[in-house]
Design a protein around this motif. Structure first.
Motif, PDB file in Angstrom:
ATOM      1  N   ALA A   1       1.685   9.375  -5.670  1.00 32.89           N
ATOM      2  CA  ALA A   1       2.142  10.736  -5.371  1.00 32.89           C
ATOM      3  C   ALA A   1       3.138  11.210  -6.425  1.00 32.89           C
ATOM      4  CB  ALA A   1       2.768  10.788  -3.983  1.00 32.89           C
ATOM      5  N   ARG A   2       4.039  10.322  -6.837  1.00 27.61           N
ATOM      6  CA  ARG A   2       5.024  10.684  -7.858  1.00 27.61           C
ATOM      7  C   ARG A   2       4.339  10.980  -9.194  1.00 27.61           C
ATOM      8  NH1 ARG A   2       6.900   7.623 -11.525  1.00 27.61           N
ATOM      9  NH2 ARG A   2       6.368   5.702 -10.456  1.00 27.61           N
ATOM     10  N   LEU A   3       3.364  10.127  -9.582  1.00 26.77           N
ATOM     11  CA  LEU A   3       2.642  10.360 -10.838  1.00 26.77           C
ATOM     12  C   LEU A   3       1.837  11.658 -10.787  1.00 26.77           C
ATOM     13  CD1 LEU A   3       1.460   6.744 -11.644  1.00 26.77           C
ATOM     14  CD2 LEU A   3       3.179   8.082 -12.854  1.00 26.77           C
ATOM     15  N   ALA A   4       1.240  11.944  -9.637  1.00 23.93           N
ATOM     16  CA  ALA A   4       0.481  13.186  -9.507  1.00 23.93           C
ATOM     17  C   ALA A   4       1.403  14.393  -9.629  1.00 23.93           C
ATOM     18  CB  ALA A   4      -0.254  13.208  -8.172  1.00 23.93           C
ATOM     19  N   GLU A   5       2.574  14.311  -9.004  1.00 18.70           N
ATOM     20  CA  GLU A   5       3.527  15.417  -9.094  1.00 18.70           C
ATOM     21  C   GLU A   5       4.001  15.613 -10.535  1.00 18.70           C
ATOM     22  OE1 GLU A   5       5.563  18.648  -8.028  1.00 18.70           O
ATOM     23  OE2 GLU A   5       4.203  17.514  -6.733  1.00 18.70           O
ATOM     24  N   GLU A   6       4.242  14.509 -11.253  1.00 15.96           N
ATOM     25  CA  GLU A   6       4.640  14.618 -12.662  1.00 15.96           C
ATOM     26  C   GLU A   6       3.537  15.269 -13.495  1.00 15.96           C
ATOM     27  OE1 GLU A   6       5.689  10.728 -13.988  1.00 15.96           O
ATOM     28  OE2 GLU A   6       7.489  10.636 -12.737  1.00 15.96           O
TER      29      GLU A   6
ATOM     30  N   TRP B   1       0.831  -1.196   0.000  1.00 17.09           N
ATOM     31  CA  TRP B   1       0.000   0.000   0.000  1.00 17.09           C
ATOM     32  C   TRP B   1       0.870   1.251   0.000  1.00 17.09           C
ATOM     33  CZ3 TRP B   1      -0.605   3.830   3.772  1.00 17.09           C
ATOM     34  CH2 TRP B   1      -1.663   4.705   3.544  1.00 17.09           C
ATOM     35  N   ARG B   2       1.929   1.217   0.839  1.00 18.28           N
ATOM     36  CA  ARG B   2       2.813   2.366   0.911  1.00 18.28           C
ATOM     37  C   ARG B   2       3.522   2.583  -0.423  1.00 18.28           C
ATOM     38  NH1 ARG B   2       7.296   1.876   5.217  1.00 18.28           N
ATOM     39  NH2 ARG B   2       8.117   0.569   3.593  1.00 18.28           N
ATOM     40  N   SER B   3       3.942   1.501  -1.071  1.00 15.17           N
ATOM     41  CA  SER B   3       4.619   1.601  -2.359  1.00 15.17           C
ATOM     42  C   SER B   3       3.673   2.190  -3.412  1.00 15.17           C
ATOM     43  CB  SER B   3       5.103   0.221  -2.789  1.00 15.17           C
ATOM     44  OG  SER B   3       5.589   0.262  -4.094  1.00 15.17           O
ATOM     45  N   ARG B   4       2.441   1.721  -3.424  1.00 13.39           N
ATOM     46  CA  ARG B   4       1.462   2.243  -4.392  1.00 13.39           C
ATOM     47  C   ARG B   4       1.143   3.704  -4.118  1.00 13.39           C
ATOM     48  NH1 ARG B   4      -1.808  -3.054  -3.635  1.00 13.39           N
ATOM     49  NH2 ARG B   4      -0.764  -4.377  -5.136  1.00 13.39           N
ATOM     50  N   ARG B   5       1.081   4.050  -2.844  1.00  7.06           N
ATOM     51  CA  ARG B   5       0.818   5.438  -2.476  1.00  7.06           C
ATOM     52  C   ARG B   5       1.955   6.350  -2.940  1.00  7.06           C
ATOM     53  NH1 ARG B   5       0.308   7.013   3.681  1.00  7.06           N
ATOM     54  NH2 ARG B   5       1.294   8.996   3.385  1.00  7.06           N
TER      55      ARG B   5
END
Length: 100
Positions: free
Chosen positions: A66-71, A58-62
């Motif tokens: 977050a990284r995809l949203a920032e991109e 779950w933490r990895s997916r989160r």
């Protein structure tokens, strides 16, 4: 002075013997409760391990989300766009809908 594997094994045997000796002196009802708890122990350990594994997933997916949203936010900031109130209209949408 390092401890040899033989000493570890001897200590384990002494601990098991001491636990069995203590169990032998328990009343029958407490002994039954202890035995039932020990029978449930592997299932509880397995459930705890699965919970830990799911937490890591779950933490990895989160973190990925977050990284995809920032991109996506950075891409949106780099794209030239016209603002119409609170609506952003990119110039890419101004062309003809059917280019043929």
């Amino acid at each position: 002075m390092p401890v040899s594997p033989n000493q570890w094994f001897a200590a384990l045997v002494v601990a098991v013997c001491a636990a069995l000796l203590v169990r032998m002196f328990l009343p029958a009802r407490r002994r039954a409760t202890l035995d039932a708890a020990l029978r449930r122990l592997p299932g509880r350990l397995r459930a705890r391990a699965m919970t830990l594994w799911h937490w890591r997933q779950w933490r990895s997916r989160r973190e990925d989300a977050a990284r995809l949203a920032e991109e996506a936010i950075q891409r949106a900031r780099r794209t030239r766009a016209d603002k119409d109130g609170n609506v952003i209209r990119p110039e890419a949408f101004k062309g003809p809908r059917k280019p043929h």
